[in-house]
Design a protein around this motif. Sequence first.
Motif, PDB file in Angstrom:
ATOM      1  N   LEU A  86      27.825  -1.183  -4.617  1.00 32.03           N
ATOM      2  CA  LEU A  86      26.536  -0.594  -5.130  1.00 32.03           C
ATOM      3  C   LEU A  86      26.802  -0.150  -6.442  1.00 32.03           C
ATOM      4  O   LEU A  86      27.869   0.630  -6.791  1.00 32.03           O
ATOM      5  N   SER A  87      26.050  -0.298  -7.473  1.00 33.70           N
ATOM      6  CA  SER A  87      26.118   0.287  -8.754  1.00 33.70           C
ATOM      7  C   SER A  87      25.668   1.743  -8.674  1.00 33.70           C
ATOM      8  O   SER A  87      24.659   1.923  -7.888  1.00 33.70           O
ATOM      9  N   PRO A  88      25.591   2.629  -9.721  1.00 39.06           N
ATOM     10  CA  PRO A  88      25.115   3.865  -9.763  1.00 39.06           C
ATOM     11  C   PRO A  88      23.483   3.733  -9.801  1.00 39.06           C
ATOM     12  O   PRO A  88      22.821   4.668  -9.318  1.00 39.06           O
ATOM     13  N   THR A  89      23.158   2.821 -10.685  1.00 43.95           N
ATOM     14  CA  THR A  89      21.574   2.549 -10.389  1.00 43.95           C
ATOM     15  C   THR A  89      20.944   2.395  -9.000  1.00 43.95           C
ATOM     16  O   THR A  89      19.995   2.733  -8.881  1.00 43.95           O
ATOM     17  N   ASP A  90      21.786   1.740  -8.255  1.00 43.76           N
ATOM     18  CA  ASP A  90      21.174   1.330  -6.969  1.00 43.76           C
ATOM     19  C   ASP A  90      21.381   2.613  -6.051  1.00 43.76           C
ATOM     20  O   ASP A  90      20.349   2.856  -5.294  1.00 43.76           O
TER      21      ASP A  90
END
Length: 97
Positions: A86-90
Amino acid sequence: MTRLNLVLLLALLASAFALVTVRYESRRLYVANERARAQATRLAAEHERLVAEQRALAAPWRVQHIAQRQLQMRAAHPAITEYVALSPTDVGAGGRP
């Protein structure tokens, strides 16, 4: 004396009619009770049969067989497992790390 005999005769007839009515009702209730017992026995046997059938249908080997044959599923192992990061935006959008 005749009146007394007439009253006693009427009382006798009334009690005889009541006795016949009570016996008929008793017999009718007995038959209904026996029918209910027979139905309860049939339902208990049907329940046992259905429980056995449910156990057979839910057997792990059968579920696995259906999953492999009909649903084209296969067991997970490390060679085919894909890991998604997961990316930080997710994470900020409501995803969980």
